[in-house]
Motif scaffolding. Structure first.
Motif, PDB file in Angstrom:
ATOM      1  N   ASN A   4       0.828  -1.212   0.000  1.00 47.33           N
ATOM      2  CA  ASN A   4       0.000   0.000   0.000  1.00 47.33           C
ATOM      3  C   ASN A   4       0.863   1.263   0.000  1.00 47.33           C
ATOM      4  OD1 ASN A   4      -2.523   1.210   0.017  1.00 47.33           O
ATOM      5  ND2 ASN A   4      -2.400   1.597   2.207  1.00 47.33           N
ATOM      6  N   LEU A   8       0.683   4.003  -2.964  1.00 48.10           N
ATOM      7  CA  LEU A   8       0.381   5.412  -2.667  1.00 48.10           C
ATOM      8  C   LEU A   8       1.514   6.332  -3.093  1.00 48.10           C
ATOM      9  CD1 LEU A   8      -1.265   5.401   0.856  1.00 48.10           C
ATOM     10  CD2 LEU A   8      -2.175   6.379  -1.220  1.00 48.10           C
ATOM     11  N   ARG A  11       1.476   6.715  -6.843  1.00 48.92           N
ATOM     12  CA  ARG A  11       0.384   7.590  -7.273  1.00 48.92           C
ATOM     13  C   ARG A  11       0.729   9.058  -7.045  1.00 48.92           C
ATOM     14  NH1 ARG A  11      -4.742   7.902  -3.547  1.00 48.92           N
ATOM     15  NH2 ARG A  11      -3.269   9.276  -2.524  1.00 48.92           N
ATOM     16  N   ASP A  12       1.327   9.349  -5.880  1.00 49.04           N
ATOM     17  CA  ASP A  12       1.567  10.750  -5.521  1.00 49.04           C
ATOM     18  C   ASP A  12       2.915  11.281  -6.004  1.00 49.04           C
ATOM     19  OD1 ASP A  12      -0.882  10.781  -4.277  1.00 49.04           O
ATOM     20  OD2 ASP A  12      -0.094  10.302  -2.298  1.00 49.04           O
ATOM     21  N   ASN A 116      -1.155  14.493   0.673  1.00 54.23           N
ATOM     22  CA  ASN A 116      -1.950  13.332   1.083  1.00 54.23           C
ATOM     23  C   ASN A 116      -1.052  12.186   1.552  1.00 54.23           C
ATOM     24  OD1 ASN A 116      -4.270  14.612   0.521  1.00 54.23           O
ATOM     25  ND2 ASN A 116      -4.953  13.259  -1.116  1.00 54.23           N
ATOM     26  N   PHE A 120      -0.812  10.253   5.227  1.00 52.10           N
ATOM     27  CA  PHE A 120      -0.756   8.799   5.374  1.00 52.10           C
ATOM     28  C   PHE A 120       0.432   8.409   6.259  1.00 52.10           C
ATOM     29  CE2 PHE A 120       1.628   5.147   3.637  1.00 52.10           C
ATOM     30  CZ  PHE A 120       0.758   4.109   3.909  1.00 52.10           C
ATOM     31  N   ALA A 185     -12.064  17.239 -12.129  1.00 46.38           N
ATOM     32  CA  ALA A 185     -12.515  16.188 -11.207  1.00 46.38           C
ATOM     33  C   ALA A 185     -12.589  16.732  -9.783  1.00 46.38           C
ATOM     34  CB  ALA A 185     -11.573  15.000 -11.278  1.00 46.38           C
ATOM     35  N   PRO A 198     -19.291   9.605 -18.508  1.00 42.66           N
ATOM     36  CA  PRO A 198     -18.116   9.309 -19.346  1.00 42.66           C
ATOM     37  C   PRO A 198     -18.508   8.998 -20.786  1.00 42.66           C
ATOM     38  CG  PRO A 198     -18.044   8.077 -17.303  1.00 42.66           C
ATOM     39  CD  PRO A 198     -19.374   8.724 -17.351  1.00 42.66           C
ATOM     40  N   ASN A 208      -7.285   2.397 -14.827  1.00 45.07           N
ATOM     41  CA  ASN A 208      -6.638   3.529 -14.164  1.00 45.07           C
ATOM     42  C   ASN A 208      -5.812   3.085 -12.952  1.00 45.07           C
ATOM     43  OD1 ASN A 208      -8.792   6.133 -15.046  1.00 45.07           O
ATOM     44  ND2 ASN A 208      -6.600   6.342 -14.870  1.00 45.07           N
ATOM     45  N   SER A 209      -6.304   2.022 -12.293  1.00 42.47           N
ATOM     46  CA  SER A 209      -5.629   1.573 -11.072  1.00 42.47           C
ATOM     47  C   SER A 209      -4.417   0.689 -11.360  1.00 42.47           C
ATOM     48  CB  SER A 209      -6.617   0.820 -10.178  1.00 42.47           C
ATOM     49  OG  SER A 209      -7.202  -0.232 -10.916  1.00 42.47           O
ATOM     50  N   GLN A 214      -1.471   4.050 -14.005  1.00 45.84           N
ATOM     51  CA  GLN A 214      -0.865   5.076 -13.146  1.00 45.84           C
ATOM     52  C   GLN A 214       0.278   5.782 -13.866  1.00 45.84           C
ATOM     53  OE1 GLN A 214      -0.348   4.755  -9.085  1.00 45.84           O
ATOM     54  NE2 GLN A 214      -1.749   3.067  -8.762  1.00 45.84           N
ATOM     55  N   GLN A 223      -7.092   9.093 -18.441  1.00 45.00           N
ATOM     56  CA  GLN A 223      -8.294   8.675 -17.709  1.00 45.00           C
ATOM     57  C   GLN A 223      -9.002   7.625 -18.542  1.00 45.00           C
ATOM     58  OE1 GLN A 223     -11.084  11.494 -16.193  1.00 45.00           O
ATOM     59  NE2 GLN A 223      -9.534  12.626 -15.081  1.00 45.00           N
TER      60      GLN A 223
ATOM     61  N   GLU B  67      -8.696   7.982   3.962  1.00 45.71           N
ATOM     62  CA  GLU B  67      -8.849   8.590   2.642  1.00 45.71           C
ATOM     63  C   GLU B  67      -9.802   7.742   1.811  1.00 45.71           C
ATOM     64  OE1 GLU B  67      -5.211   9.622   0.511  1.00 45.71           O
ATOM     65  OE2 GLU B  67      -6.310   9.557  -1.352  1.00 45.71           O
ATOM     66  N   PHE B  71     -10.511   4.791  -7.905  1.00 46.21           N
ATOM     67  CA  PHE B  71     -10.077   5.023  -9.285  1.00 46.21           C
ATOM     68  C   PHE B  71     -11.294   4.983 -10.201  1.00 46.21           C
ATOM     69  CE2 PHE B  71      -5.833   3.698  -7.787  1.00 46.21           C
ATOM     70  CZ  PHE B  71      -5.066   4.675  -8.376  1.00 46.21           C
ATOM     71  N   ASN B  74     -13.149   8.126  -9.802  1.00 48.24           N
ATOM     72  CA  ASN B  74     -12.259   9.275  -9.942  1.00 48.24           C
ATOM     73  C   ASN B  74     -12.454  10.260  -8.782  1.00 48.24           C
ATOM     74  OD1 ASN B  74     -10.293  10.861 -11.028  1.00 48.24           O
ATOM     75  ND2 ASN B  74     -11.545  11.731 -12.673  1.00 48.24           N
ATOM     76  N   ARG B  75     -12.478   9.704  -7.580  1.00 47.60           N
ATOM     77  CA  ARG B  75     -12.646  10.528  -6.389  1.00 47.60           C
ATOM     78  C   ARG B  75     -11.597  10.161  -5.342  1.00 47.60           C
ATOM     79  NH1 ARG B  75     -14.950  13.043  -9.424  1.00 47.60           N
ATOM     80  NH2 ARG B  75     -17.134  13.652  -9.537  1.00 47.60           N
ATOM     81  N   VAL B  78      -9.620  13.018   1.758  1.00 48.19           N
ATOM     82  CA  VAL B  78      -9.220  12.667   3.126  1.00 48.19           C
ATOM     83  C   VAL B  78     -10.337  13.103   4.067  1.00 48.19           C
ATOM     84  CG1 VAL B  78      -7.555  13.094   4.980  1.00 48.19           C
ATOM     85  CG2 VAL B  78      -6.758  12.882   2.625  1.00 48.19           C
ATOM     86  N   GLU B 102      -7.997   4.318   1.701  1.00 49.04           N
ATOM     87  CA  GLU B 102      -6.605   4.137   1.265  1.00 49.04           C
ATOM     88  C   GLU B 102      -5.657   3.858   2.423  1.00 49.04           C
ATOM     89  OE1 GLU B 102      -4.613   3.107  -1.229  1.00 49.04           O
ATOM     90  OE2 GLU B 102      -5.347   4.668  -2.542  1.00 49.04           O
ATOM     91  N   TYR B 103      -5.997   4.308   3.624  1.00 45.20           N
ATOM     92  CA  TYR B 103      -5.085   4.094   4.757  1.00 45.20           C
ATOM     93  C   TYR B 103      -5.311   2.733   5.422  1.00 45.20           C
ATOM     94  CZ  TYR B 103      -4.439   9.156   4.182  1.00 45.20           C
ATOM     95  OH  TYR B 103      -4.182  10.415   3.669  1.00 45.20           O
ATOM     96  N   PRO B 105      -6.651  -0.343   3.482  1.00 47.89           N
ATOM     97  CA  PRO B 105      -7.289  -0.944   2.299  1.00 47.89           C
ATOM     98  C   PRO B 105      -7.754  -2.387   2.482  1.00 47.89           C
ATOM     99  CG  PRO B 105      -4.924  -0.799   1.997  1.00 47.89           C
ATOM    100  CD  PRO B 105      -5.216  -0.129   3.281  1.00 47.89           C
TER     101      PRO B 105
END
Lengths: 261, 121
Positions: A4, A8, A11-12, A116, A120, A185, A198, A208-209, A214, A223, B67, B71, B74-75, B78, B102-103, B105
């Motif tokens: 995880n 994360l 992603r960030d 974010n 975490f 978004a 969409p 997307n995941s 990513q 997207q 959080e 996906f 698309n949201r 936190v 997300e924290y 899962p």
């Protein structure tokens, strides 16, 4: 927890590494001195720490839309700065101004993308038993980002050596279009803007995941199920950037009396 | 004759009250509630009608932030400890849209099931 953390972090942080690679490869290579990178890293870290302290009250501003509005403002600010740097670069303007603007743009982008993740970390580092897993996850994630960054940098530099080097701006503009289109978004999430259903879904091709999803999202703002408004904004920004650059390039060449590439 | 008239008036009043009430229920139906407790989403499945924008109020009853991340939808938001947050989702076509905390899962998982609801409209 290990996986995880890696997910994360990718992603960030991957978009930040993609941005750094573009800047280092051809937008502002001069900004990558040790001293400058150290200053940007320290300033960004301090800004992120500040944001983490005030993020909770901010999230309650504007009837709960505070965080999204802050992110949207910072993304627009970052986008405008990078647009300005690109145009100054084409004008072959003062490098010091470009470096300073790039520093601010980078710091703003890092704050948007990593706050974010730091929340975490803040949550998980309270649990001492998770510290080792989180540490390993962070190391793995940074390792993946750096490896990708190195390959991407090599590809961009190779491209720069070819006769099609002017087209290098195309992936950069796709990145910028993806960056600015995310604001839709965020605004739709808090009902400031309405998105339609969409237009299609390419989930069966690239989710997307997924890792590819990513990666594409970090590179060009991919997207899998885009709304009409997203596509319109993306196309307008991309074509606008191409047109603006072409016009600027044309005038610069005319002024200098150089042949067009 | 008077009783007939009274009956008619009462029926009309009932009908009007029902119409007003159903409009209010429909407006309330556009808001859905989700609770995070012990790092689990309750309910874990939310059914909403297709092609409609809905409001999702998420209440985090835990002592740690969480959080909401999806996906599919698309949201990403936190929700701080003990706080409520609102997000809007849709309009979306029928289907299953997964979300996670997300924290956490492993435990915090759920899905938005978009389908024609039997009692919708």
């Amino acid at each position: 927890m290990l996986i995880n953390t890696v997910v994360l972090l990718l992603r960030d942080l991957l978009p930040v590494f993609v941005l750094l690679t573009f800047l280092r490869a051809f937008i502002v290579p001069d900004a990558f001195s040790y001293k400058n990178i150290r200053n940007v890293a320290i300033t960004s870290f301090l800004f992120v720490l500040l944001i983490i302290q005030i993020v909770e009250p901010i999230s309650e501003w504007f009837e709960g839309a505070g965080l999204e509005l802050m992110q949207v403002s910072l993304i627009i600010m970052s986008f405008m700065l990078f647009l300005l740097i690109t145009l100054l670069r084409i004008h072959r303007q003062n490098t010091n101004i470009c470096i300073r603007l790039a520093n601010i743009g980078l710091e703003v982008f890092i704050v948007v993308k990593t706050s974010n993740f730091f929340i975490f970390l803040h949550v998980y580092l309270q649990d001492k038993s998770q510290v080792f897993n989180v540490f390993i996850g962070v190391m793995l994630g940074i390792g993946i980002c750096m490896s990708f960054s190195a390959i991407f940098y090599y590809l961009l530099k190779e491209w720069q050596e070819t006769s099609l080097k002017t087209l290098l701006y195309i992936p950069w503009f796709l990145f910028l279009s993806g960056m600015i289109s995310q604001v839709l978004a965020l605004l739709a999430q808090v009902d400031i803007f309405s998105l339609s259903a969409p237009l299609w879904s390419s989930e069966h091709l690239i989710e997307n995941s997924s890792e590819y999803g990513q990666l594409l999202s970090a590179l060009i703002g991919y997207q899998s199920a885009p709304a009409r408004e997203f596509l319109i904004l993306y196309s307008i920004v991309f074509l606008g950037l191409v047109l603006l650059t072409a016009i600027t390039h044309f005038f610069v060449k005319n002024r200098q009396g150089l042949p067009h590439e | 004759m008077w009783s007939n008239l009274l009956n008619k008036i009462l029926t009309q009043l009932l009908l009007v009250s029902f119409l007003i009430l159903s409009t209010e229920i429909e407006a309330a139906d556009n808001t859905y509630y989700l609770v995070i407790e012990n790092h689990v989403f309750k309910p874990s499945v939310i059914e909403i009608p297709p092609n409609k924008k809905v409001k999702l109020v998420i209440h985090n009853k835990d002592k740690l932030p969480e959080e909401f991340d999806s996906f599919d939808l698309n949201r990403e938001k936190v929700i701080f400890a003990g706080k409520k947050s609102t997000i809007y989702i849709g309009p979306l076509p029928a289907g299953e849209y997964y979300f996670i905390g997300e924290y956490h899962p492993v435990s915090a998982q759920g899905k938005v099931l978009i389908k024609e609801l039997k009692n919708a409209d």
